[in-house]
Design an enzyme around this catalytic site. Structure first.
Site, PDB file in Angstrom:
ATOM      1  N   TYR A 152       0.885  -1.313   0.034  1.00 30.95           N
ATOM      2  CA  TYR A 152      -0.036  -0.055   0.121  1.00 30.95           C
ATOM      3  C   TYR A 152       0.990   1.369   0.150  1.00 30.95           C
ATOM      4  O   TYR A 152       2.017   1.243  -0.601  1.00 30.95           O
ATOM      5  CB  TYR A 152      -1.102  -0.098   1.111  1.00 30.95           C
ATOM      6  N   ARG A 155      -8.483  10.868  -8.824  1.00 33.47           N
ATOM      7  CA  ARG A 155      -7.744  11.492  -7.636  1.00 33.47           C
ATOM      8  C   ARG A 155      -6.842  10.582  -6.884  1.00 33.47           C
ATOM      9  O   ARG A 155      -7.284  10.190  -5.723  1.00 33.47           O
ATOM     10  CB  ARG A 155      -8.489  12.291  -6.838  1.00 33.47           C
ATOM     11  N   LYS A 185      -6.152  -2.068  -1.489  1.00 37.73           N
ATOM     12  CA  LYS A 185      -7.090  -1.935  -0.042  1.00 37.73           C
ATOM     13  C   LYS A 185      -7.596  -3.234   0.168  1.00 37.73           C
ATOM     14  O   LYS A 185      -7.948  -3.605   1.366  1.00 37.73           O
ATOM     15  CB  LYS A 185      -8.221  -0.824  -0.756  1.00 37.73           C
ATOM     16  N   GLU A 225     -13.409   4.853  -3.616  1.00 38.43           N
ATOM     17  CA  GLU A 225     -12.080   5.236  -3.534  1.00 38.43           C
ATOM     18  C   GLU A 225     -11.393   6.093  -4.353  1.00 38.43           C
ATOM     19  O   GLU A 225     -11.427   5.748  -5.646  1.00 38.43           O
ATOM     20  CB  GLU A 225     -11.231   3.756  -3.274  1.00 38.43           C
ATOM     21  N   ASP A 226     -10.715   7.088  -3.737  1.00 37.68           N
ATOM     22  CA  ASP A 226     -10.204   7.996  -4.584  1.00 37.68           C
ATOM     23  C   ASP A 226     -10.999   8.685  -5.889  1.00 37.68           C
ATOM     24  O   ASP A 226     -10.361   8.655  -6.938  1.00 37.68           O
ATOM     25  CB  ASP A 226      -8.776   7.301  -5.347  1.00 37.68           C
ATOM     26  N   ASP A 266     -13.671   5.922   1.923  1.00 35.56           N
ATOM     27  CA  ASP A 266     -12.668   5.992   2.895  1.00 35.56           C
ATOM     28  C   ASP A 266     -11.890   7.039   3.005  1.00 35.56           C
ATOM     29  O   ASP A 266     -11.105   7.634   4.074  1.00 35.56           O
ATOM     30  CB  ASP A 266     -11.561   4.752   2.587  1.00 35.56           C
ATOM     31  N   ASP A 267     -11.794   7.986   1.924  1.00 32.76           N
ATOM     32  CA  ASP A 267     -11.034   9.165   1.905  1.00 32.76           C
ATOM     33  C   ASP A 267     -11.893  10.406   2.538  1.00 32.76           C
ATOM     34  O   ASP A 267     -11.379  11.148   3.277  1.00 32.76           O
ATOM     35  CB  ASP A 267     -11.062   9.764   0.353  1.00 32.76           C
ATOM     36  N   ASN A 302      -0.444  11.761   1.065  1.00 33.57           N
ATOM     37  CA  ASN A 302       0.456  10.553   0.661  1.00 33.57           C
ATOM     38  C   ASN A 302       0.681  10.878  -0.733  1.00 33.57           C
ATOM     39  O   ASN A 302      -0.068  11.604  -1.572  1.00 33.57           O
ATOM     40  CB  ASN A 302      -0.463   9.336   0.847  1.00 33.57           C
TER      41      ASN A 302
END
Length: 647
Positions: free
Chosen positions: A195, A248, A266, A338-339, A361-362, A503
């Site tokens: 990850y 993103r 993930k 996600e993203d 999750d973000d 990150n």
């Protein structure tokens, strides 16, 4: 046309059904009549396949003597929160012998090529005889622990992190249990490999390192056919989907179809850290194009070579996807966004959280882990949550999500209106401090954070004006917590709380060494990506990693074991409380505000229990009756990566 006589068919059958002692007379008789061949109109093949299926089914049922078989599975609820443990993946079934099912019983060369059942040199002599592996393996038999030792030795020879990542992905494709055993036993060393930060580079170069597909790719070309695409996935009992559109990725921007590395990574952590079965996890990338010119001109790019679809075309594709998932996998499948870019992330979460079991999750996962870190930090800093003020650099998904969850917890503790509590949260975006005079030009999700204050253009000026006790960076821009900013925080806080969360490592607002040095060893520091311990004036500081991996695996497990049908904000608060409770006095003595990852499965079990308890309390759980001990129940449902003995 080829006819199989009685003896040749039985020989073939004994290979396919290795581990089975014998066939009944009636089964042998039925087997002897089967003819394999071709027909110009295809009807013969259809009848043959049907007849073979009947023979196989009757054979399996007689051998099992009434016990449930793979052919009888109907997806009824069982331990694990939703589907039976037919492959023997949970801790609760670890001591039972299993049969290595594929379409038939896997044996011989095909067994060595099946990552779900392959054990490599760990096959015992008895298993080699039973499954026709004699001569296909060297004569030595080794333990799984020795295989882990060998793999770690090999991985440590690589100097480039991306090489380790590729080696780990190759292992996952060859030997699934060894991959997870390796990750579980060496989680602190390998987490940065599978990850963040390494997964960021892997996504950037995904087209070059692509070997085999590890999930589903749904593009604009599949519009109108998404349900058919979902049915192409071999596993039918999915419990968790992680989906991205790649716009993103971490702090790296639009990586299009190559963002698949994120869902894959993930879900690896869902299994390794949270104990969800690999067979119940499905990574998906929705490819609507990319605006990344570098990728569009890259001959190795694996996605659609077009600009991103937006507006109605994008919304219709996502609507079809969400409907197809629910139709194919049911009400209780967890869909983790996600993203996604800010403009889509908030809209998707708001639109589907009332009709689907969805989690971003973000927005939510990051908020939950940061809240846990803040709550733990209070034990070092002192005071209650309501006595502190917060300044965020970054007002996107993560920044606003964290601010909202902290405000919810503060409101819960003080009984004060949420609108009043929000005034203790200040956000800085690319144009400066978010204030009321900017309200007309702000995106909708930022407006709740626009407070009365004169305009402030820079972060340093905002720090000096607001004088926050907690500084949180979610900007995705590296080196923005400058020496002047950290020194300003330290000038009016005895122990400034500084979270540099962006990150990968290159995008972190500051390093651990900078935070400790510039604050003269007084900062309570955490980051999104890992940093090594720092020595300052004879004292060793261990920086905390505010990694979402603390939260989402246990959170997902809690939803599944309770059979939750919706995600409620109180579940996120419950997860934060459970994580904060796992930080020990020994951890605090080292300046740590998060527990070590080496105990992550225990942590995940406690988070899952707290989340499940909240689901039952809110009336959102469907897995009844409620287990008496939710922690033990969560542990029993966890996937075990240890090798199983084969019949």
């Amino acid at each position: 046309m080829i006819s199989l006589n009685r003896s040749s068919f039985l020989n073939k059958s004994s290979t396919s059904f290795s581990g089975i002692s014998s066939f009944s007379h009636s089964q042998r008789k039925a087997s002897a009549t089967i003819i394999v061949g071709s027909s110009s109109n295809g009807h013969t093949n259809g009848r043959i396949e049907k007849k073979i299926g009947v023979v196989m089914e009757s054979t399996f049922k007689e051998m099992n003597k009434g016990a449930a078989s793979v052919l009888d599975m109907d997806g009824k609820t069982a331990a694990g929160g939703g589907v039976e443990d037919v492959y023997g993946e949970d801790h609760a079934t670890e001591d039972q012998c299993v049969t290595p099912w594929t379409i038939s019983v896997a044996s011989g060369y095909s067994l060595l090529r099946d990552p779900h059942h392959n054990k490599g040199l760990a096959f015992t002599v008895k298993e080699r005889d039973a499954h026709y592996l004699r001569g296909l393996l060297p004569p030595t038999v080794v333990s799984q622990d020795l295989q882990v030792k060998k793999m770690m030795h090999n991985l440590r020879q690589y100097q480039v992190p991306l090489q380790r990542y590729v080696a780990m992905m190759d292992l996952q494709e060859r030997n699934e249990r060894l991959f997870y055993k390796l990750l579980v036993d060496n989680v602190e060393e390998l987490l940065p490999v599978v990850y963040t930060p390494t997964v960021g580079e892997a996504c950037q170069k995904y087209g070059s390192i692509f070997r085999r597909p590890q999930g589903l790719y749904i593009s604009l070309r599949e519009k109108g056919k998404i349900l058919e695409v979902l049915k192409n996935w071999p596993e039918k009992r999915i419990q968790v989907i992680v989906v991205t559109d790649g716009e993103r990725i971490l702090g790296l921007g639009d990586l299009g179809c190559q963002g698949m590395g994120i869902p894959v990574g993930k879900l690896s952590l869902y299994t390794a850290l949270g104990g969800l079965r690999p067979s119940s996890c499905l990574p998906i990338t929705i490819d609507v194009g990319t605006n990344n010119e570098t990728l569009l001109n890259d001959e190795f790019y694996i996605g659609l070579r077009q600009r991103r679809a937006t507006g109605q075309e994008y919304k219709e594709l996502l609507q079809e996807f969400m409907s197809a998932v629910k139709q194919n996998y049911g009400e209780k499948v967890l869909i983790q966004f996600e993203d996604f870019a800010n403009h889509n992330a908030f809209e998707l979460l708001a639109k589907y959280r009332t009709s689907h079991l969805v989690f971003n999750d973000d927005i939510q996962g990051t908020a939950s882990v940061v809240l846990s870190g803040v709550v733990a930090a209070l034990k070092l800093v002192g005071g209650t949550l309501a006595e502190h003020s917060f300044l965020f650099l970054g007002a996107g998904e993560a920044g606003t999500g964290i601010a909202e969850l902290i405000a919810l917890e503060m409101s819960k503790q003080t009984k004060a209106p949420l609108q009043e509590i929000r005034k203790r949260m200040w956000l800085v975006d690319s144009k400066g401090l978010i204030v009321s005079s900017r309200k007309d030009s702000l995106q909708e999700f930022k407006k709740a954070w626009a407070h009365e204050h004169e305009p402030v253009k820079t972060l340093l000026d905002a720090v000096k004006a607001i004088k926050p006790t907690v500084l949180i960076g979610t900007s995705g821009v590296g080196q923005t917590f400058t020496k002047e900013v950290v020194e300003a925080m330290a000038s009016f806080n005895e122990k400034p709380v500084i979270f540099a969360l962006s990150n990968p490592t290159s995008q972190s607002e500051c390093t651990a060494e900078e935070a400790y040095t510039w604050s003269k060893g007084r900062a309570i520091f955490a980051s999104g990506s890992p940093f090594d311990p720092v020595e300052y004036e004879g004292k060793v500081f261990v920086p905390g990693q505010s990694n979402n991996a603390y939260i989402f695996p246990g959170f997902g497990l809690g939803l599944i074991i309770s059979g939750a049908i919706r995600v409620h904000d109180d579940m996120l608060l419950a997860a934060s409380e459970a994580l904060a409770a796992q930080v020990t006095e020994e951890n605090f003595a080292k300046g740590m505000i998060f527990p070590p990852f080496s105990k992550i499965r225990k942590i995940s079990a406690h988070i899952a229990a707290n989340v499940a308890a909240k689901a039952y309390e809110l009336g959102l759980a469907s897995q009844l009756p409620r287990p008496d001990n939710l922690v033990k129940y969560a542990e029993s449902c966890m996937y075990s990566p240890n090798y199983r003995s084969y019949r």
